[in-house]
Design a protein around this motif. Sequence first.
Motif, PDB file in Angstrom:
ATOM      1  N   GLY A  10      30.303 -19.248  51.159  1.00  0.00           N
ATOM      2  CA  GLY A  10      31.273 -18.706  52.044  1.00  0.00           C
ATOM      3  C   GLY A  10      32.703 -18.672  51.089  1.00  0.00           C
ATOM      4  O   GLY A  10      33.136 -19.947  50.782  1.00  0.00           O
ATOM      5  N   GLY A  11      33.127 -17.772  50.823  1.00  0.00           N
ATOM      6  CA  GLY A  11      34.348 -17.588  49.966  1.00  0.00           C
ATOM      7  C   GLY A  11      35.470 -17.235  50.706  1.00  0.00           C
ATOM      8  O   GLY A  11      36.283 -16.208  50.394  1.00  0.00           O
ATOM      9  N   GLU A  33      29.342 -16.003  47.794  1.00  0.00           N
ATOM     10  CA  GLU A  33      29.928 -15.148  48.689  1.00  0.00           C
ATOM     11  C   GLU A  33      29.258 -13.821  48.844  1.00  0.00           C
ATOM     12  O   GLU A  33      29.211 -13.239  47.774  1.00  0.00           O
ATOM     13  N   GLY A  46      44.776 -13.726  60.694  1.00  0.00           N
ATOM     14  CA  GLY A  46      45.155 -14.543  59.740  1.00  0.00           C
ATOM     15  C   GLY A  46      46.562 -14.957  59.799  1.00  0.00           C
ATOM     16  O   GLY A  46      47.287 -15.226  58.803  1.00  0.00           O
ATOM     17  N   ILE A  47      46.909 -15.193  61.264  1.00  0.00           N
ATOM     18  CA  ILE A  47      48.222 -15.857  61.161  1.00  0.00           C
ATOM     19  C   ILE A  47      48.314 -17.443  60.709  1.00  0.00           C
ATOM     20  O   ILE A  47      47.413 -18.119  61.475  1.00  0.00           O
ATOM     21  N   ALA A 116      24.281 -13.385  48.764  1.00  0.00           N
ATOM     22  CA  ALA A 116      24.015 -13.516  49.945  1.00  0.00           C
ATOM     23  C   ALA A 116      23.111 -15.166  49.995  1.00  0.00           C
ATOM     24  O   ALA A 116      22.029 -15.156  49.316  1.00  0.00           O
ATOM     25  N   ASP A 143      30.186 -20.939  55.904  1.00  0.00           N
ATOM     26  CA  ASP A 143      29.977 -19.343  56.005  1.00  0.00           C
ATOM     27  C   ASP A 143      29.892 -18.903  57.626  1.00  0.00           C
ATOM     28  O   ASP A 143      29.444 -18.044  57.646  1.00  0.00           O
ATOM     29  N   GLY A 144      31.284 -19.621  58.212  1.00  0.00           N
ATOM     30  CA  GLY A 144      31.481 -19.066  59.282  1.00  0.00           C
ATOM     31  C   GLY A 144      30.965 -19.211  60.629  1.00  0.00           C
ATOM     32  O   GLY A 144      29.771 -20.144  60.704  1.00  0.00           O
ATOM     33  N   VAL A 165      39.171  -8.790  68.589  1.00  0.00           N
ATOM     34  CA  VAL A 165      39.111  -7.261  68.147  1.00  0.00           C
ATOM     35  C   VAL A 165      40.605  -6.837  67.897  1.00  0.00           C
ATOM     36  O   VAL A 165      41.420  -7.189  68.739  1.00  0.00           O
ATOM     37  N   LEU A 242      33.909 -13.300  65.857  1.00  0.00           N
ATOM     38  CA  LEU A 242      33.494 -14.258  66.922  1.00  0.00           C
ATOM     39  C   LEU A 242      34.540 -15.491  66.469  1.00  0.00           C
ATOM     40  O   LEU A 242      34.570 -15.805  65.480  1.00  0.00           O
ATOM     41  N   VAL A 267      37.541 -25.394  64.981  1.00  0.00           N
ATOM     42  CA  VAL A 267      38.474 -24.330  65.379  1.00  0.00           C
ATOM     43  C   VAL A 267      38.925 -25.115  66.975  1.00  0.00           C
ATOM     44  O   VAL A 267      38.257 -25.161  67.538  1.00  0.00           O
ATOM     45  N   GLY A 273      42.930 -20.908  67.027  1.00  0.00           N
ATOM     46  CA  GLY A 273      43.208 -20.927  65.731  1.00  0.00           C
ATOM     47  C   GLY A 273      42.384 -22.160  64.909  1.00  0.00           C
ATOM     48  O   GLY A 273      42.056 -23.094  65.102  1.00  0.00           O
ATOM     49  N   THR A 278      40.526 -25.436  58.451  1.00  0.00           N
ATOM     50  CA  THR A 278      39.965 -24.763  57.174  1.00  0.00           C
ATOM     51  C   THR A 278      40.593 -25.451  55.998  1.00  0.00           C
ATOM     52  O   THR A 278      39.635 -25.715  55.133  1.00  0.00           O
TER      53      THR A 278
HETATM   54  C1  LIG Z   1      39.566 -11.819  65.700  1.00  0.00           C
HETATM   55  C2  LIG Z   1      39.970 -13.144  65.264  1.00  0.00           C
HETATM   56  C3  LIG Z   1      41.272 -13.508  64.760  1.00  0.00           C
HETATM   57  C4  LIG Z   1      41.710 -14.669  64.472  1.00  0.00           C
HETATM   58  N1  LIG Z   1      42.995 -15.179  64.154  1.00  0.00           N
HETATM   59  C5  LIG Z   1      43.335 -16.471  63.838  1.00  0.00           C
HETATM   60  C6  LIG Z   1      44.754 -16.492  63.463  1.00  0.00           C
HETATM   61  O1  LIG Z   1      45.585 -15.635  63.339  1.00  0.00           O
HETATM   62  N2  LIG Z   1      45.169 -17.820  62.987  1.00  0.00           N
HETATM   63  C7  LIG Z   1      44.085 -18.556  62.783  1.00  0.00           C
HETATM   64  O2  LIG Z   1      44.471 -19.900  62.367  1.00  0.00           O
HETATM   65  N3  LIG Z   1      42.872 -18.524  63.152  1.00  0.00           N
HETATM   66  C8  LIG Z   1      42.431 -17.351  63.643  1.00  0.00           C
HETATM   67  N4  LIG Z   1      41.222 -17.068  63.830  1.00  0.00           N
HETATM   68  C9  LIG Z   1      40.098 -18.105  63.251  1.00  0.00           C
HETATM   69  C10 LIG Z   1      39.961 -18.043  61.945  1.00  0.00           C
HETATM   70  O3  LIG Z   1      40.076 -16.785  61.527  1.00  0.00           O
HETATM   71  C11 LIG Z   1      38.592 -18.942  61.400  1.00  0.00           C
HETATM   72  O4  LIG Z   1      38.796 -20.131  62.070  1.00  0.00           O
HETATM   73  C12 LIG Z   1      38.807 -19.037  59.979  1.00  0.00           C
HETATM   74  O5  LIG Z   1      38.606 -17.694  59.339  1.00  0.00           O
HETATM   75  C13 LIG Z   1      37.414 -19.840  59.824  1.00  0.00           C
HETATM   76  O6  LIG Z   1      37.140 -19.669  58.102  1.00  0.00           O
HETATM   77  P1  LIG Z   1      36.052 -20.215  57.387  1.00  0.00           P
HETATM   78  O7  LIG Z   1      36.259 -20.180  55.950  1.00  0.00           O
HETATM   79  O8  LIG Z   1      35.284 -21.342  58.170  1.00  0.00           O
HETATM   80  O9  LIG Z   1      34.988 -19.068  57.945  1.00  0.00           O
HETATM   81  P2  LIG Z   1      35.009 -17.445  57.696  1.00  0.00           P
HETATM   82  O10 LIG Z   1      36.647 -17.057  57.396  1.00  0.00           O
HETATM   83  O11 LIG Z   1      34.481 -16.621  58.848  1.00  0.00           O
HETATM   84  O12 LIG Z   1      34.528 -17.031  56.393  1.00  0.00           O
HETATM   85  C14 LIG Z   1      33.094 -17.193  56.443  1.00  0.00           C
HETATM   86  C15 LIG Z   1      32.775 -16.604  54.679  1.00  0.00           C
HETATM   87  O13 LIG Z   1      31.451 -16.828  54.674  1.00  0.00           O
HETATM   88  C16 LIG Z   1      30.625 -15.561  54.108  1.00  0.00           C
HETATM   89  N5  LIG Z   1      29.365 -15.435  54.488  1.00  0.00           N
HETATM   90  C17 LIG Z   1      28.796 -15.682  55.657  1.00  0.00           C
HETATM   91  N6  LIG Z   1      27.459 -15.775  55.883  1.00  0.00           N
HETATM   92  C18 LIG Z   1      27.191 -15.762  54.270  1.00  0.00           C
HETATM   93  C19 LIG Z   1      25.848 -15.876  53.505  1.00  0.00           C
HETATM   94  N7  LIG Z   1      24.796 -15.984  54.194  1.00  0.00           N
HETATM   95  N8  LIG Z   1      25.846 -15.825  52.132  1.00  0.00           N
HETATM   96  C20 LIG Z   1      26.987 -15.850  51.622  1.00  0.00           C
HETATM   97  N9  LIG Z   1      28.386 -15.858  52.413  1.00  0.00           N
HETATM   98  C21 LIG Z   1      28.254 -15.716  53.688  1.00  0.00           C
HETATM   99  C22 LIG Z   1      31.560 -14.444  54.847  1.00  0.00           C
HETATM  100  O14 LIG Z   1      31.163 -13.310  54.044  1.00  0.00           O
HETATM  101  C23 LIG Z   1      33.066 -15.136  54.959  1.00  0.00           C
HETATM  102  O15 LIG Z   1      33.521 -14.564  53.771  1.00  0.00           O
HETATM  103  C24 LIG Z   1      40.706 -15.742  64.226  1.00  0.00           C
HETATM  104  C25 LIG Z   1      39.422 -15.435  64.382  1.00  0.00           C
HETATM  105  C26 LIG Z   1      39.094 -14.157  64.618  1.00  0.00           C
HETATM  106  C27 LIG Z   1      37.474 -13.757  64.964  1.00  0.00           C
END
Ligand SMILES: Cc1cc2nc3c(=O)[nH]c(=O)nc-3n(C[C@H](O)[C@H](O)[C@H](O)COP(=O)(O)OP(=O)(O)OC[C@H]3O[C@@H](n4cnc5c(N)ncnc54)[C@H](O)[C@@H]3O)c2cc1C
Length: 371
Positions: A10-11, A33, A46-47, A116, A143-144, A165, A242, A267, A273, A278
């Motif tokens: 996850g990047g 990634e 992304g705020i 992946a 990876d989210g 959305v 999600l 989260v 948020g 993260t």
């Molecule tokens: C609509 C929406 C609005 C949001 N707005 C805000 C906000 O304004 N401010 C805030 O603080 N938080 C916000 N959030 C929450 C915030 O976006 C997340 O908490 C944050 O992005 C989490 O980061 P992460 O790196 O853990 O995961 P993610 O950002 O989900 O990144 C996961 C990464 O893993 C990669 N990945 C997934 N599966 C695989 C796989 N099998 N192999 C390789 N790579 C993989 C994906 O491509 C992705 O790049 C929002 C979320 C949503 C859905």
Amino acid sequence: MRRFDLIIVGGSFAGLACARTAALRGLKVAVVERKRDPGERVRTTGILVKEAAEEMDVPSHLTRLVRGVRLYAPNGKFTDHSSAGYYFLTTDTPNLLRWMADEATRAGAEMLLGAAFKRAEQDADAVTLPDLDLSAGLLVGADGATSAVGRAFGLDANRRFLGGVEFELEPEPALDGRFLHCFLDSELAPGYIAWAAPSVGVTQVGLAARHGVRPDARAFLEVYRKRLGLPERRIVARRSGLIPAGATLAHTHVGRVMLIGDAAGHVSPLTGGGIVQTLRLGRRTAQLAADWINAGGEHPALALAREAPRFRTKLWLRRMLDLAPPNWVWNLALGTAPFRAFAQTIYFHQRGDVAAAPEMPDGGRKTERSP
Ligand SMILES: Cc1cc2nc3c(=O)[nH]c(=O)nc-3n(C[C@H](O)[C@H](O)[C@H](O)COP(=O)(O)OP(=O)(O)OC[C@H]3O[C@@H](n4cnc5c(N)ncnc54)[C@H](O)[C@@H]3O)c2cc1C
């Protein structure tokens, strides 16, 4: 088979924050990634809250500073909220993620893009990703929300979500850029809010709703335009995703595998948020991993579990908000002293000291107005 100290799946925010610090601390790091470009198909508004902006020195051209929050009731009445010294940064999120990937690379991490994660095996010495011909002493799943790493190792999974959305619109000069515009409306966004955020080169307009409800961004776009008397603007992009809303997961590591970020439920279940956690916990994981690998320190997952927030109060408030009070309740509540204090606490993490709300640059102080 290429061997690393640390492989991060996850990047995005968590993975890139972790990768940069781990590489700076001398670990041999790979980021797996699945996207070819870390900035494509962004799934977040992304705020950055101020605390997130303090975790990372983001180039200012990628952000826009927003001082306050304008909170609207369904009947159009609104109140303004701010707090001395506090701010939010809206971001050019695709380019922010690209910049974070460049920073991680510059620190020495290897970005394996378009790769992946599918499966992995572990023994006492290493974790192996046979499809990618990689192995490492530690595998971090960043990876989210629906983590494949978590699934592969039978770890806890997020079960409750908010669905979000949003549209990116051509910039709207008539939208007051001092504020994040937040709309309470239990018909459109039950359990959450809708928003319009003046951002870098675009206006982000979207909404989220409680588990099981599909938010309708087009319906909100109409309401937003009508309520604020704004013209139609071209939609330039769409984001959705999600948001885990069940708080930090309990079982997030096994042997040489651990989860961070959304994958681990880091989260706020109330606000959705996650970026601040993260960045903080991603970086912290890298420090702990380096100590574990280089100096025989405690397993990073055990130390991180103590430092990760539990969100107990926020989880309780999430259950309250999921009840989605009818719109007439919001209409009555907005502007009352208890509600103001509540909003002030949620947005500015302080005990609702409305009297301390500062003069906004051009007179937005504690305004309460009817449409
Ligand atoms: C609509 C929406 C609005 C949001 N707005 C805000 C906000 O304004 N401010 C805030 O603080 N938080 C916000 N959030 C929450 C915030 O976006 C997340 O908490 C944050 O992005 C989490 O980061 P992460 O790196 O853990 O995961 P993610 O950002 O989900 O990144 C996961 C990464 O893993 C990669 N990945 C997934 N599966 C695989 C796989 N099998 N192999 C390789 N790579 C993989 C994906 O491509 C992705 O790049 C929002 C979320 C949503 C859905």
